[in-house]
Enzyme design. Sequence first.
Site, PDB file in Angstrom:
ATOM      1  N   HIS A  51       0.841  -1.202   0.000  1.00 26.11           N
ATOM      2  CA  HIS A  51       0.000   0.000   0.000  1.00 26.11           C
ATOM      3  C   HIS A  51       0.869   1.241   0.000  1.00 26.11           C
ATOM      4  CE1 HIS A  51       0.777  -0.507   4.308  1.00 26.11           C
ATOM      5  NE2 HIS A  51       0.454   0.758   4.475  1.00 26.11           N
ATOM      6  N   ASP A  55       5.634   4.273   5.460  1.00 27.49           N
ATOM      7  CA  ASP A  55       6.372   3.209   6.154  1.00 27.49           C
ATOM      8  C   ASP A  55       6.427   1.925   5.327  1.00 27.49           C
ATOM      9  OD1 ASP A  55       3.631   3.074   6.603  1.00 27.49           O
ATOM     10  OD2 ASP A  55       3.849   2.004   8.500  1.00 27.49           O
ATOM     11  N   HIS A 120      -7.378  -0.683   5.766  1.00 27.10           N
ATOM     12  CA  HIS A 120      -6.346   0.098   6.433  1.00 27.10           C
ATOM     13  C   HIS A 120      -6.819   1.541   6.300  1.00 27.10           C
ATOM     14  CE1 HIS A 120      -2.471   0.816   8.128  1.00 27.10           C
ATOM     15  NE2 HIS A 120      -1.888   1.266   7.046  1.00 27.10           N
ATOM     16  N   ASP A 174       0.625  -8.354  10.990  1.00 27.07           N
ATOM     17  CA  ASP A 174       0.875  -6.993  11.502  1.00 27.07           C
ATOM     18  C   ASP A 174       0.697  -6.934  13.013  1.00 27.07           C
ATOM     19  OD1 ASP A 174       0.703  -4.270  12.124  1.00 27.07           O
ATOM     20  OD2 ASP A 174      -1.054  -3.886  10.860  1.00 27.07           O
ATOM     21  N   HIS A 347      -4.544  -0.014  12.324  1.00 29.27           N
ATOM     22  CA  HIS A 347      -4.005  -1.352  12.598  1.00 29.27           C
ATOM     23  C   HIS A 347      -4.895  -2.138  13.556  1.00 29.27           C
ATOM     24  CE1 HIS A 347      -0.094  -0.356  10.743  1.00 29.27           C
ATOM     25  NE2 HIS A 347      -0.342   0.850  11.204  1.00 29.27           N
TER      26      HIS A 347
END
Lengths: 529, 529
Positions: A51, A55, A120, A174, A347
């Site tokens: 994505h 980061d 997300h 994650d 998240h």
Amino acid sequence: MMAYEYGRNILLVDGGIMFPESDMHGIDAVIPDYSYLKDKRDLVRGIIVTHGHEDHTGAMPYVVKDFPNVPIYCTPLTRGLLEIKLKEAKILDKTTINALPTDGTVNIGPFKVEFFRMCHSIPDNVGLGITTPAGLIVHSGDFKFDHTPVDGHKPDFAKLAEFAGRGVLALLSDSTNAEYPGITPSERDIEPALENVFRDAEGRVIVATFASLISRVQQVVNISEMYGRKLAIAGASMMENIKIAQKMGYLDIPDGILVKLEDAVKMPPHEVAVMATGTQGEPSAVLGRMATGRHSLLNAMPGDSIVLSAHPIPGNEEYVHRIINRLFQKGANVIYSPLAQVHVSGHARQEEQKLLISLLRPKYFIPVHGELRMLTAHGRLARQLGIPADNIFVVENGTPIEFTDGRARKLDRIPGGYVFVDGSGVGDIGPMVIRDREMLARDGFILLVMRRNSQGGLANDPEIITRGFVYMKDSEDFLKTLAQSVREELKNLNGTASDTVLKEKAVDVLNKFVYSETRRRPMIIPVVA
Amino acid sequence: MMAYEYGRNILLVDGGIMFPESDMHGIDAVIPDYSYLKDKRDLVRGIIVTHGHEDHTGAMPYVVKDFPNVPIYCTPLTRGLLEIKLKEAKILDKTTINALPTDGTVNIGPFKVEFFRMCHSIPDNVGLGITTPAGLIVHSGDFKFDHTPVDGHKPDFAKLAEFAGRGVLALLSDSTNAEYPGITPSERDIEPALENVFRDAEGRVIVATFASLISRVQQVVNISEMYGRKLAIAGASMMENIKIAQKMGYLDIPDGILVKLEDAVKMPPHEVAVMATGTQGEPSAVLGRMATGRHSLLNAMPGDSIVLSAHPIPGNEEYVHRIINRLFQKGANVIYSPLAQVHVSGHARQEEQKLLISLLRPKYFIPVHGELRMLTAHGRLARQLGIPADNIFVVENGTPIEFTDGRARKLDRIPGGYVFVDGSGVGDIGPMVIRDREMLARDGFILLVMRRNSQGGLANDPEIITRGFVYMKDSEDFLKTLAQSVREELKNLNGTASDTVLKEKAVDVLNKFVYSETRRRPMIIPVVA
């Protein structure tokens, strides 16, 4: 960055950037250390980007430079955002970026990669099912299970169930919020708080968030329309991202809502909303400049309602708090967490992380994305769900996990860590330079310039220059005493002593004297002129 | 520190210390700037210390030095803790400390000061009712409304009601948690989580907290006894505080529970508990040394259960997280918030803050103890409770509020801010030195030593020494190029040019060249030998 390796084939996933920690002095950014791959350049068959957040994409200009012509695969919005980044770095022509739909499949060497939608805080975010000759690996990417996402696209539960049916060798998931119980609220859950702000604001509404938080932009667009405000964008990176997302149809912005910032600041304040960057306390981003009066167009003023729609990334809290204080000082009303729920994480929390594990029933579990404390917490969750301890690998960056005949084992960690970017230098700043910067930051330095006379002794009191140690103008007497003490101590030194001996002796004298007088340990640099 | 002034009489309350912010490079501690009082030394009639925590007592050695022989008033435990501090600073004989009971009254000049008990995370904590000729001021001190405090002493509601009956001109109230809704949990509420740790631990239990958190020590003593463990104390400051608190009867420690650390480490791990300092990530405190293997007796190891019974003070999060990660690396089990409720704040949240305002019904409200964002939030609460906006003073440190004929007004802020302590220097480090340290931390420095020949030109390539800029050993060629570029650019300089002109020109050349090559801006120091 993650590398999947089979035989003489390597598949890379993501290349992100990290905020430097506060004792990484002078470092602008931190990127992954992929020196392990340097000898294996020819084996890298492709790079997948899950994505478009920094980061996961921030190191891609460096990656593309080091792996030119290795094809990149991602979803369309991610491609759009990547292109901006690579164009800026003047390196877009060095690679090809292939766009796949969010349920697309691509074969890369021996790897069959199936994208699947995960929620997300940005559209077009995917996880990966990677069928390797050793078995099926599921790579979650950043995710949360949002049943009411802003773009309307829910997680691809069907695909997850299908993977489970096929049998999942390993899940990499994650871990960002593994310390937090419960469920991360939906993106939608911030809208009441945002609407409150828009409803109550008598002046401008300024919403700050990450430049790549496209979903948040959509929400602010919708609410601005609802409350009859025009919307301006402050911050070049956010503007670029919004342009591309709108052009590609990922942002639905009604005609006439967007106005230029220079026009917005001339309109009646209650007719205007602004989106801005700088939620991490960066002094050079829009919010930081507003707070200190250094923005050419936008200055915080009484009547402004300023929303920080982001949580501070750990390590940035102090700078963020300082900006909030300064905005209050300027008379603005600042709305931030915990005062109102104007941000939710992108998240998954523990219950969602458990759900993913339960859906996929992997044989092996490898928590990824997070510090060791988060990985550890995530590993414990997997234990609670019945995955045997031996099948859970809580490992730090750089640790290979090898799968042979359906069994996994941990190999020795590959040396390396972070690569520091400082100015135009990549990787040239190492621990020695950082240690010197730390020492200089703590107590500054003393420069001692000694001149020898024809007999080899000191010609006169050495010249002393300091920075960061004491304020020279206020300390003339003290510095004079320092110089005299060096001369006094060295007067018995044999005139034939070498420069090296002279310097060593002088540093020794000065170190002791300075510490006993000040309890400080500045760096001392002796020069014999 | 707060100053109450009436005519030629000044009463001081507290003298605390602050953790330096992360860009206060090299600063060891921050103390209040009371330079306003320097000309008014003779007017200071007394100093009250409300409780024994560092943020209220840490600057007292400096205060006592500057105001010798001004009597100090406090409760007995606070006196005990203060005496340790002043003895360490070799200044105990410069003052007198008068102990009053928690409901004591003392007249100090024109001020009649009535102590009243408030709960916090240390025994013998008091708020103040200060009857002045202008009216009654209530100074909350640090507080929470804890109905089940560890020491059994509840807040003095009766006194608060009595003050309300007399009429409160102004309330100054603790704002630390004004951003948080609800009620801070009782000290007691952490006991289930602590007991879980003790019950489940197979090896040692190590509980880290603040050295002055006496209530927490009592809780760990109780639970250690319950689970049949001996307790050792690691950390000199904590040990001193515990000794004095025990001697004075504020800690109830059954005989035989306490053991020396050197004995504890030789006992079977499941029979031992340890209390330690270092919850703020300080590298030189016990926990920091355990995490990096630098403690002579105590090293983290598999089997250890390590509890962080404190929240990170804002700005310390990164260092605290790093220590947690390192303890996990060493195989220890680390228990911290949010994984378990092993700490509660000692400060009131919104509902308690409201209760205090409602109990006292002050005419004026002045939020204190906190950053501007917290003061602002606290001010809003007061508004919600019906105090008129004009009667609420949300002001920053150094702003006097003057009461005349029952009316308050804000005066101009007194110049000054923080005083930096660096080594043995107090206040000698100012913004200029900090700015130099910031610059040095960011990009280091280049020292350029030039020698002139008999014609006044450069004798040869200048000598270049750098620290914190590039790693010299890896950069010989680059540094040589730098030296050559300076010489090349200066070769047309008239041989009669002064040293000053030579230096200016050299710095100019070097600045440009270095920036274009590296995008860094090191400090450049030219020396003509």
